[in-house]
Design a protein around this motif. Structure first.
Motif, PDB file in Angstrom:
ATOM      1  N   CYS A 147       0.825  -1.214   0.000  1.00 42.80           N
ATOM      2  CA  CYS A 147       0.000   0.000   0.000  1.00 42.80           C
ATOM      3  C   CYS A 147       0.859   1.263   0.000  1.00 42.80           C
ATOM      4  O   CYS A 147       0.372   2.348  -0.354  1.00 42.80           O
ATOM      5  N   SER A 148       2.115   1.124   0.406  1.00 40.94           N
ATOM      6  CA  SER A 148       3.044   2.255   0.406  1.00 40.94           C
ATOM      7  C   SER A 148       4.027   2.183  -0.757  1.00 40.94           C
ATOM      8  O   SER A 148       5.050   2.871  -0.756  1.00 40.94           O
ATOM      9  N   GLU A 149       3.710   1.342  -1.746  1.00 43.47           N
ATOM     10  CA  GLU A 149       4.575   1.194  -2.922  1.00 43.47           C
ATOM     11  C   GLU A 149       3.740   1.242  -4.201  1.00 43.47           C
ATOM     12  O   GLU A 149       4.023   0.548  -5.183  1.00 43.47           O
ATOM     13  N   LEU A 150       2.716   2.065  -4.195  1.00 43.66           N
ATOM     14  CA  LEU A 150       1.813   2.162  -5.343  1.00 43.66           C
ATOM     15  C   LEU A 150       2.512   2.812  -6.538  1.00 43.66           C
ATOM     16  O   LEU A 150       3.447   3.605  -6.377  1.00 43.66           O
ATOM     17  N   THR A 151       2.030   2.501  -7.714  1.00 41.71           N
ATOM     18  CA  THR A 151       2.564   3.079  -8.949  1.00 41.71           C
ATOM     19  C   THR A 151       1.861   4.402  -9.246  1.00 41.71           C
ATOM     20  O   THR A 151       0.631   4.458  -9.269  1.00 41.71           O
ATOM     21  N   PRO A 152       2.612   5.482  -9.474  1.00 39.12           N
ATOM     22  CA  PRO A 152       1.951   6.745  -9.852  1.00 39.12           C
ATOM     23  C   PRO A 152       1.249   6.603 -11.201  1.00 39.12           C
ATOM     24  O   PRO A 152       1.689   5.848 -12.073  1.00 39.12           O
ATOM     25  N   TRP A 153       0.151   7.328 -11.384  1.00 35.47           N
ATOM     26  CA  TRP A 153      -0.480   7.403 -12.693  1.00 35.47           C
ATOM     27  C   TRP A 153       0.487   8.067 -13.668  1.00 35.47           C
ATOM     28  O   TRP A 153       1.337   8.865 -13.258  1.00 35.47           O
ATOM     29  N   PRO A 154       0.401   7.773 -14.957  1.00 30.42           N
ATOM     30  CA  PRO A 154       1.380   8.292 -15.923  1.00 30.42           C
ATOM     31  C   PRO A 154       1.491   9.821 -15.968  1.00 30.42           C
ATOM     32  O   PRO A 154       2.550  10.351 -16.301  1.00 30.42           O
ATOM     33  N   ASP A 155       0.417  10.534 -15.635  1.00 32.54           N
ATOM     34  CA  ASP A 155       0.446  11.997 -15.730  1.00 32.54           C
ATOM     35  C   ASP A 155       0.818  12.689 -14.421  1.00 32.54           C
ATOM     36  O   ASP A 155       0.854  13.919 -14.358  1.00 32.54           O
ATOM     37  N   THR A 156       1.150  11.917 -13.385  1.00 37.05           N
ATOM     38  CA  THR A 156       1.331  12.505 -12.054  1.00 37.05           C
ATOM     39  C   THR A 156       2.531  13.437 -11.957  1.00 37.05           C
ATOM     40  O   THR A 156       2.405  14.601 -11.557  1.00 37.05           O
ATOM     41  N   ARG A 157       3.717  12.941 -12.279  1.00 37.57           N
ATOM     42  CA  ARG A 157       4.918  13.752 -12.058  1.00 37.57           C
ATOM     43  C   ARG A 157       4.892  15.060 -12.856  1.00 37.57           C
ATOM     44  O   ARG A 157       5.165  16.131 -12.297  1.00 37.57           O
ATOM     45  N   ALA A 158       4.574  14.986 -14.130  1.00 34.73           N
ATOM     46  CA  ALA A 158       4.593  16.189 -14.957  1.00 34.73           C
ATOM     47  C   ALA A 158       3.610  17.237 -14.444  1.00 34.73           C
ATOM     48  O   ALA A 158       3.907  18.437 -14.425  1.00 34.73           O
ATOM     49  N   ALA A 159       2.423  16.790 -13.995  1.00 36.14           N
ATOM     50  CA  ALA A 159       1.425  17.735 -13.482  1.00 36.14           C
ATOM     51  C   ALA A 159       1.911  18.404 -12.203  1.00 36.14           C
ATOM     52  O   ALA A 159       1.797  19.623 -12.042  1.00 36.14           O
ATOM     53  N   LEU A 160       2.460  17.613 -11.291  1.00 37.93           N
ATOM     54  CA  LEU A 160       2.950  18.183 -10.037  1.00 37.93           C
ATOM     55  C   LEU A 160       4.078  19.179 -10.283  1.00 37.93           C
ATOM     56  O   LEU A 160       4.125  20.257  -9.674  1.00 37.93           O
ATOM     57  N   GLU A 161       4.991  18.833 -11.187  1.00 32.91           N
ATOM     58  CA  GLU A 161       6.105  19.738 -11.487  1.00 32.91           C
ATOM     59  C   GLU A 161       5.597  21.044 -12.097  1.00 32.91           C
ATOM     60  O   GLU A 161       6.111  22.126 -11.783  1.00 32.91           O
ATOM     61  N   SER A 162       4.574  20.946 -12.937  1.00 36.53           N
ATOM     62  CA  SER A 162       4.002  22.146 -13.546  1.00 36.53           C
ATOM     63  C   SER A 162       3.366  23.048 -12.499  1.00 36.53           C
ATOM     64  O   SER A 162       3.552  24.275 -12.518  1.00 36.53           O
ATOM     65  N   TRP A 163       2.627  22.465 -11.583  1.00 32.98           N
ATOM     66  CA  TRP A 163       1.992  23.259 -10.526  1.00 32.98           C
ATOM     67  C   TRP A 163       3.030  23.885  -9.602  1.00 32.98           C
ATOM     68  O   TRP A 163       2.860  25.010  -9.143  1.00 32.98           O
ATOM     69  N   ARG A 164       4.103  23.162  -9.335  1.00 30.87           N
ATOM     70  CA  ARG A 164       5.174  23.722  -8.510  1.00 30.87           C
ATOM     71  C   ARG A 164       5.788  24.947  -9.193  1.00 30.87           C
ATOM     72  O   ARG A 164       6.022  25.974  -8.549  1.00 30.87           O
ATOM     73  N   ARG A 165       6.047  24.829 -10.483  1.00 31.31           N
ATOM     74  CA  ARG A 165       6.626  25.967 -11.211  1.00 31.31           C
ATOM     75  C   ARG A 165       5.685  27.174 -11.200  1.00 31.31           C
ATOM     76  O   ARG A 165       6.124  28.328 -11.222  1.00 31.31           O
ATOM     77  N   ALA A 166       4.390  26.890 -11.161  1.00 33.66           N
ATOM     78  CA  ALA A 166       3.394  27.964 -11.138  1.00 33.66           C
ATOM     79  C   ALA A 166       3.242  28.586  -9.754  1.00 33.66           C
ATOM     80  O   ALA A 166       2.515  29.576  -9.589  1.00 33.66           O
ATOM     81  N   GLY A 167       3.910  28.024  -8.758  1.00 33.21           N
ATOM     82  CA  GLY A 167       3.878  28.594  -7.415  1.00 33.21           C
ATOM     83  C   GLY A 167       2.730  28.137  -6.537  1.00 33.21           C
ATOM     84  O   GLY A 167       2.501  28.715  -5.464  1.00 33.21           O
ATOM     85  N   LEU A 168       1.995  27.096  -6.946  1.00 31.19           N
ATOM     86  CA  LEU A 168       0.904  26.583  -6.121  1.00 31.19           C
ATOM     87  C   LEU A 168       1.467  25.765  -4.965  1.00 31.19           C
ATOM     88  O   LEU A 168       2.484  25.070  -5.104  1.00 31.19           O
ATOM     89  N   ARG A 169       0.801  25.850  -3.821  1.00 34.48           N
ATOM     90  CA  ARG A 169       1.162  25.029  -2.670  1.00 34.48           C
ATOM     91  C   ARG A 169       0.433  23.690  -2.793  1.00 34.48           C
ATOM     92  O   ARG A 169      -0.777  23.664  -3.041  1.00 34.48           O
ATOM     93  N   LEU A 170       1.162  22.588  -2.613  1.00 35.88           N
ATOM     94  CA  LEU A 170       0.628  21.257  -2.879  1.00 35.88           C
ATOM     95  C   LEU A 170       0.778  20.362  -1.669  1.00 35.88           C
ATOM     96  O   LEU A 170       1.785  20.414  -0.958  1.00 35.88           O
ATOM     97  N   ALA A 171      -0.233  19.496  -1.460  1.00 45.40           N
ATOM     98  CA  ALA A 171      -0.150  18.528  -0.362  1.00 45.40           C
ATOM     99  C   ALA A 171      -1.119  17.387  -0.608  1.00 45.40           C
ATOM    100  O   ALA A 171      -2.255  17.622  -1.026  1.00 45.40           O
ATOM    101  N   PRO A 172      -0.687  16.150  -0.354  1.00 47.58           N
ATOM    102  CA  PRO A 172      -1.685  15.085  -0.227  1.00 47.58           C
ATOM    103  C   PRO A 172      -2.439  15.298   1.075  1.00 47.58           C
ATOM    104  O   PRO A 172      -1.858  15.772   2.058  1.00 47.58           O
ATOM    105  N   LEU A 173      -3.735  15.004   1.062  1.00 48.66           N
ATOM    106  CA  LEU A 173      -4.530  15.037   2.291  1.00 48.66           C
ATOM    107  C   LEU A 173      -5.192  13.671   2.368  1.00 48.66           C
ATOM    108  O   LEU A 173      -6.193  13.415   1.705  1.00 48.66           O
ATOM    109  N   ALA A 174      -4.570  12.784   3.161  1.00 46.15           N
ATOM    110  CA  ALA A 174      -4.873  11.361   3.049  1.00 46.15           C
ATOM    111  C   ALA A 174      -5.217  10.727   4.383  1.00 46.15           C
ATOM    112  O   ALA A 174      -4.729  11.146   5.434  1.00 46.15           O
ATOM    113  N   ASN A 175      -6.015   9.664   4.307  1.00 44.74           N
ATOM    114  CA  ASN A 175      -6.285   8.847   5.487  1.00 44.74           C
ATOM    115  C   ASN A 175      -5.086   7.992   5.873  1.00 44.74           C
ATOM    116  O   ASN A 175      -5.044   7.433   6.978  1.00 44.74           O
ATOM    117  N   TYR A 176      -4.112   7.861   4.989  1.00 43.61           N
ATOM    118  CA  TYR A 176      -2.903   7.080   5.289  1.00 43.61           C
ATOM    119  C   TYR A 176      -2.266   7.556   6.598  1.00 43.61           C
ATOM    120  O   TYR A 176      -2.218   8.759   6.877  1.00 43.61           O
TER     121      TYR A 176
END
Length: 258
Positions: free
Chosen positions: A125-154
């Protein structure tokens, strides 16, 4: 009363009323129809970023031919046990709940798991595969200055191991586990951790939900909500709904930028 005396009285009353009126910052925000606050952050349910079906590959090595059914029962019991414990005031973190749910699911299917098998399944459960679009989207949002966080029951350990395993930890401003509030989503106390730890008002944080129930919970809480329905499931029949729905992070990005 003369006109001059009347004007003085009105002026004095106006000053008194102004002094008693709440300051603008203390007045609840009333969203304008069709408009919203500027979006400055995104909170994600983990499964919008990671494919939960990854666990089935590990389960297939433990229970050949039964992995899909085992995992289906396991997932259902994970959430049932989490909500049961939260409602009953018997909180345990999600890693404990995950193990308990696995024990039930295995027993229900007549499977006897060794301690090693159980460990590998919970660890998966702690070794899941990211969806194919995950990394590129997160990097784009970071460059745009958005604050990002998972909000999880984990549980915190599960969450940190998952992000480290995928090499994504550095892309987030916070790692938010509902364990901090000693409850699980969809409790409002769980969603409230987003504004608290990102340092933004809820109106400026989009919540990206994987499950329809999570989208409803986030909408009830007051987040601008996007339902990332990656698996094309039917919507929940609840009184709350996401502001928008899509199947990819590109559609989420368009909603954020709208």
């Amino acid at each position: 009363m003369s006109r001059r005396q009347f004007l003085r009285l009105v002026a004095g009353a106006g000053g008194l009323l102004a002094a008693c009126r709440p300051k603008a910052a203390e007045t609840p925000l009333q969203p304008h129809p069709g408009r919203r606050a500027e979006i400055r952050g995104i909170c994600f349910d983990l499964f919008t970023l990671f494919d939960p079906r990854s666990v089935e590959r590990v389960a297939e090595t433990v229970a050949p031919g039964q992995a899909a059914e085992l995992c289906r029962e396991w997932r259902v019991r994970q959430f049932e046990y989490a909500w049961l414990r939260a409602t009953a005031g018997q909180y345990r973190d999600f890693e404990v709940v995950t193990g308990e749910a696995l024990d039930y699911a295995a027993g229900a299917r007549g499977l006897s798991l060794s301690a090693n098998d159980r460990h590998h399944l919970v660890a998966a459960c702690s070794e899941l595969t990211p969806w194919p679009d995950t990394r590129a989207a997160l990097e784009s949002w970071r460059r745009a200055g958005l604050r990002l966080a998972p909000l999880a029951n984990y549980a915190p350990g599960m969450l940190s191991r998952l992000l480290a395993h995928a090499g994504l930890a550095e892309l987030f401003d916070a790692q938010i586990s509902t364990d901090r509030a000693r409850t699980f989503k969809p409790s409002p106390r769980a969603y409230a951790l987003g504004p608290e730890l990102l340092g933004l008002p809820r109106e400026q944080i989009v919540f990206a939900a994987f499950g329809g129930w999570d989208a409803a919970g986030a909408a009830w809480y007051g987040f601008p909500t996007f339902w990332l329905n990656r698996l094309g499931v039917a919507p929940e029949a609840l009184s709350a709904a996401a502001d928008a729905t899509g199947t990819t992070l590109a559609e989420l990005a368009a909603f954020v930028a709208r």
